[in-house]
Structure formats: structure tokens, C-alpha cells
Design a protein around this motif. Structure first.
Motif, PDB file in Angstrom:
ATOM      1  N   UNK A 121       0.832  -1.209   0.000  1.00  0.00           N
ATOM      2  CA  UNK A 121       0.000   0.000   0.000  1.00  0.00           C
ATOM      3  C   UNK A 121       0.867   1.260   0.000  1.00  0.00           C
ATOM      4  N   UNK A 122       1.923   1.257   0.786  1.00  0.00           N
ATOM      5  CA  UNK A 122       2.829   2.407   0.828  1.00  0.00           C
ATOM      6  C   UNK A 122       3.567   2.547  -0.501  1.00  0.00           C
ATOM      7  N   UNK A 123       3.973   1.430  -1.085  1.00  0.00           N
ATOM      8  CA  UNK A 123       4.666   1.474  -2.375  1.00  0.00           C
ATOM      9  C   UNK A 123       3.749   2.036  -3.456  1.00  0.00           C
ATOM     10  N   UNK A 124       2.477   1.660  -3.434  1.00  0.00           N
ATOM     11  CA  UNK A 124       1.524   2.172  -4.422  1.00  0.00           C
ATOM     12  C   UNK A 124       1.380   3.686  -4.298  1.00  0.00           C
ATOM     13  N   UNK A 125       1.315   4.185  -3.068  1.00  0.00           N
ATOM     14  CA  UNK A 125       1.231   5.637  -2.858  1.00  0.00           C
ATOM     15  C   UNK A 125       2.485   6.329  -3.372  1.00  0.00           C
ATOM     16  N   UNK A 126       3.628   5.775  -3.069  1.00  0.00           N
ATOM     17  CA  UNK A 126       4.884   6.365  -3.512  1.00  0.00           C
ATOM     18  C   UNK A 126       5.001   6.345  -5.036  1.00  0.00           C
ATOM     19  N   UNK A 127       4.582   5.260  -5.658  1.00  0.00           N
ATOM     20  CA  UNK A 127       4.653   5.165  -7.115  1.00  0.00           C
ATOM     21  C   UNK A 127       3.759   6.217  -7.769  1.00  0.00           C
ATOM     22  N   UNK A 128       2.595   6.429  -7.216  1.00  0.00           N
ATOM     23  CA  UNK A 128       1.690   7.453  -7.754  1.00  0.00           C
ATOM     24  C   UNK A 128       2.261   8.850  -7.558  1.00  0.00           C
ATOM     25  N   UNK A 129       2.778   9.127  -6.365  1.00  0.00           N
ATOM     26  CA  UNK A 129       3.318  10.450  -6.069  1.00  0.00           C
ATOM     27  C   UNK A 129       4.539  10.772  -6.922  1.00  0.00           C
ATOM     28  N   UNK A 130       5.399   9.792  -7.160  1.00  0.00           N
ATOM     29  CA  UNK A 130       6.612  10.023  -7.946  1.00  0.00           C
ATOM     30  C   UNK A 130       6.302  10.233  -9.424  1.00  0.00           C
ATOM     31  N   UNK A 131       5.153   9.784  -9.878  1.00  0.00           N
ATOM     32  CA  UNK A 131       4.794   9.900 -11.292  1.00  0.00           C
ATOM     33  C   UNK A 131       3.932  11.126 -11.593  1.00  0.00           C
ATOM     34  N   UNK A 132       3.724  11.992 -10.606  1.00  0.00           N
ATOM     35  CA  UNK A 132       2.934  13.204 -10.838  1.00  0.00           C
ATOM     36  C   UNK A 132       3.734  14.186 -11.685  1.00  0.00           C
ATOM     37  N   UNK A 133       3.190  14.627 -12.817  1.00  0.00           N
ATOM     38  CA  UNK A 133       3.906  15.602 -13.641  1.00  0.00           C
ATOM     39  C   UNK A 133       4.119  16.913 -12.871  1.00  0.00           C
ATOM     40  N   UNK A 134       5.312  17.474 -12.985  1.00  0.00           N
ATOM     41  CA  UNK A 134       5.605  18.761 -12.376  1.00  0.00           C
ATOM     42  C   UNK A 134       5.881  18.751 -10.888  1.00  0.00           C
ATOM     43  N   UNK A 135       5.947  17.581 -10.268  1.00  0.00           N
ATOM     44  CA  UNK A 135       6.189  17.516  -8.827  1.00  0.00           C
ATOM     45  C   UNK A 135       7.573  18.066  -8.492  1.00  0.00           C
ATOM     46  N   UNK A 136       7.647  18.848  -7.419  1.00  0.00           N
ATOM     47  CA  UNK A 136       8.927  19.413  -6.988  1.00  0.00           C
ATOM     48  C   UNK A 136       9.546  18.619  -5.840  1.00  0.00           C
ATOM     49  N   UNK A 137       8.896  17.532  -5.432  1.00  0.00           N
ATOM     50  CA  UNK A 137       9.412  16.733  -4.325  1.00  0.00           C
ATOM     51  C   UNK A 137      10.565  15.843  -4.788  1.00  0.00           C
ATOM     52  N   UNK A 138      11.571  15.734  -3.949  1.00  0.00           N
ATOM     53  CA  UNK A 138      12.706  14.863  -4.242  1.00  0.00           C
ATOM     54  C   UNK A 138      12.377  13.439  -3.824  1.00  0.00           C
ATOM     55  N   UNK A 139      13.228  12.514  -4.233  1.00  0.00           N
ATOM     56  CA  UNK A 139      13.050  11.108  -3.843  1.00  0.00           C
ATOM     57  C   UNK A 139      13.087  10.972  -2.329  1.00  0.00           C
ATOM     58  N   UNK A 140      14.062  11.583  -1.696  1.00  0.00           N
ATOM     59  CA  UNK A 140      14.174  11.512  -0.239  1.00  0.00           C
ATOM     60  C   UNK A 140      12.972  12.113   0.468  1.00  0.00           C
ATOM     61  N   UNK A 141      12.453  13.222  -0.053  1.00  0.00           N
ATOM     62  CA  UNK A 141      11.290  13.864   0.560  1.00  0.00           C
ATOM     63  C   UNK A 141      10.056  12.970   0.468  1.00  0.00           C
ATOM     64  N   UNK A 142       9.869  12.305  -0.657  1.00  0.00           N
ATOM     65  CA  UNK A 142       8.723  11.403  -0.796  1.00  0.00           C
ATOM     66  C   UNK A 142       8.801  10.251   0.196  1.00  0.00           C
ATOM     67  N   UNK A 143       9.974   9.640   0.324  1.00  0.00           N
ATOM     68  CA  UNK A 143      10.126   8.517   1.256  1.00  0.00           C
ATOM     69  C   UNK A 143       9.973   8.967   2.698  1.00  0.00           C
ATOM     70  N   UNK A 144      10.485  10.135   3.030  1.00  0.00           N
ATOM     71  CA  UNK A 144      10.345  10.654   4.391  1.00  0.00           C
ATOM     72  C   UNK A 144       8.878  10.934   4.700  1.00  0.00           C
ATOM     73  N   UNK A 145       8.176  11.552   3.746  1.00  0.00           N
ATOM     74  CA  UNK A 145       6.761  11.855   3.954  1.00  0.00           C
ATOM     75  C   UNK A 145       5.949  10.586   4.147  1.00  0.00           C
ATOM     76  N   UNK A 146       6.232   9.556   3.380  1.00  0.00           N
ATOM     77  CA  UNK A 146       5.505   8.288   3.517  1.00  0.00           C
ATOM     78  C   UNK A 146       5.802   7.650   4.863  1.00  0.00           C
ATOM     79  N   UNK A 147       7.042   7.722   5.313  1.00  0.00           N
ATOM     80  CA  UNK A 147       7.404   7.138   6.609  1.00  0.00           C
ATOM     81  C   UNK A 147       6.697   7.859   7.745  1.00  0.00           C
TER      82      UNK A 147
END
Length: 188
Positions: A121-147
Motif C-alpha cells: 500500500x505504501x509502495x503504491x502511494x509512492x509510485x503514484x506520487x513520484x509519477x505526478x507531472x511537475x512535482x517538486x518533491x525529491x526522492x528523499x522527501x517522498x520517502x520521508x513523507x511516507x514514513x
């Protein structure tokens, strides 16, 4: 008697499973990431062939990849993939939660690497968030936010979580999205 098989021999015996991948749609809206990859292990020899097979049709032949060695116990210099050899480099300055893919003449792509042990479930959320066009979030920020938000949201019921987080005014990671959660102001 001990038998040793190399990774190429294992691929012949058991073909790799398809890559778990989510890519940003092709738009003019560039973001920091071009999608996410959820490998099944931390073995780059075993994981890269499936990833590149999935990307060959979309992005063309990827010839070089860079990673940060933080999360990878062994980093091979070369990995045999379908039809060619992938050259692998590593840089400690690179975001440890990202892989950079390079293709001669076709460009560069940055993918969030979701840890193999991540819950689906967490991986699905991360995969969706990382594929958003124009997102300014970094990889580390996405993983930290999910954690930070992942466990708290799962502990509550869906409707309670919706209300407590402000409904549609909050992103899946708990960030305000610029809308008002209260009544619109009245002008006298």
C-alpha cells in the motif's frame, strides 16, 4: 557438494519477473522525478535486466545507470541486459533514494527507488506520487513523507482519516494543497 550459479545462469533458469514501475506521463510539465521503481531485492545484477526491458520500448536503450551505494550492498561495474551491457556507476553525492538512467542521444531519467521491503500500500502511494507531472518533491522527501504519514493514516478508518486530514485540501502525504478547509470569507 556445493553448487555455485552466477546471476546470468539464474536468469536462464528462472526469467526475471516484470519490473514494478510507474512513469510520469509525457507532458511539458517537468518535475524532479520521472517516476518510481520498486525492485524486489537489493541485487542490481538481478534487478536491472527487468527494469531495462520495461524501459527499452518507452525510453530507448539505456546504456548507463548511476546509484548511491548507501542502499546497495554490491554495485557491479557492468550488467548484461537484453542485447547489450549496462554500465553502472556510483556517486555518494547522488540522492540515495534515486537511480539515474542515461541513454545516448535520448536523455536522462531520474527514478525514485522504493525499498524492496516496503509494504504494497505504501509502495503504491509512492509510485503514484513520484509519477505526478511537475512535482517538486525529491526522492528523499517522498520517502520521508511516507514514513511519517503512512502508519498514522492506516491506523484510522478511511472516513476518520479524511476528516482529520482536511479532506481534499491535503495531499496523500499530508501537505496542504492550497485550498481552504473552512467556509469562504464573506465581504461586508
Amino acid at each position: 557438494m556445493t553448487v555455485t550459479l552466477d546471476s546470468a545462469a539464474l536468469r536462464v533458469l528462472a526469467p526475471p519477473l516484470p519490473a514494478r514501475l510507474s512513469l510520469t506521463p509525457r507532458t511539458t510539465l517537468a518535475g524532479r522525478l520521472d517516476g518510481a521503481w520498486w525492485p524486489r531485492s537489493r541485487n542490481l545484477d538481478a534487478e536491472f535486466p527487468a527494469l531495462l526491458d520495461a524501459l527499452d520500448e518507452t525510453w530507448g536503450r539505456v546504456t548507463r545507470v548511476t546509484v548511491n551505494p548507501t542502499h546497495w550492498p554490491v554495485i557491479p561495474h557492468k550488467v548484461p541486459v537484453t542485447g547489450h551491457t549496462l554500465h553502472v556507476g556510483w556517486f555518494t553525492e547522488q540522492d540515495p533514494d534515486k537511480v539515474i538512467l542515461l541513454s545516448r542521444g535520448a536523455g536522462r531519467w531520474d527514478l525514485l527507488v522504493i525499498p524492496p521491503e516496503t509494504e504494497p500500500a505504501a509502495a503504491a502511494q509512492l509510485m503514484s506520487a513520484a509519477a505526478l507531472p511537475g512535482s517538486v518533491l525529491t526522492a528523499g522527501a517522498l520517502l520521508t513523507a511516507e514514513a511519517v504519514t503512512g502508519g498514522a493514516v492506516e491506523a484510522r478508518g478511511g472516513e476518520d482519516a479524511w476528516e482529520a486530514e482536511g479532506g481534499a485540501c491535503v495531499s496523500p502525504f499530508g501537505y496542504p494543497m492550497g485550498c481552504r478547509s473552512g467556509p469562504a470569507p464573506t465581504h461586508a
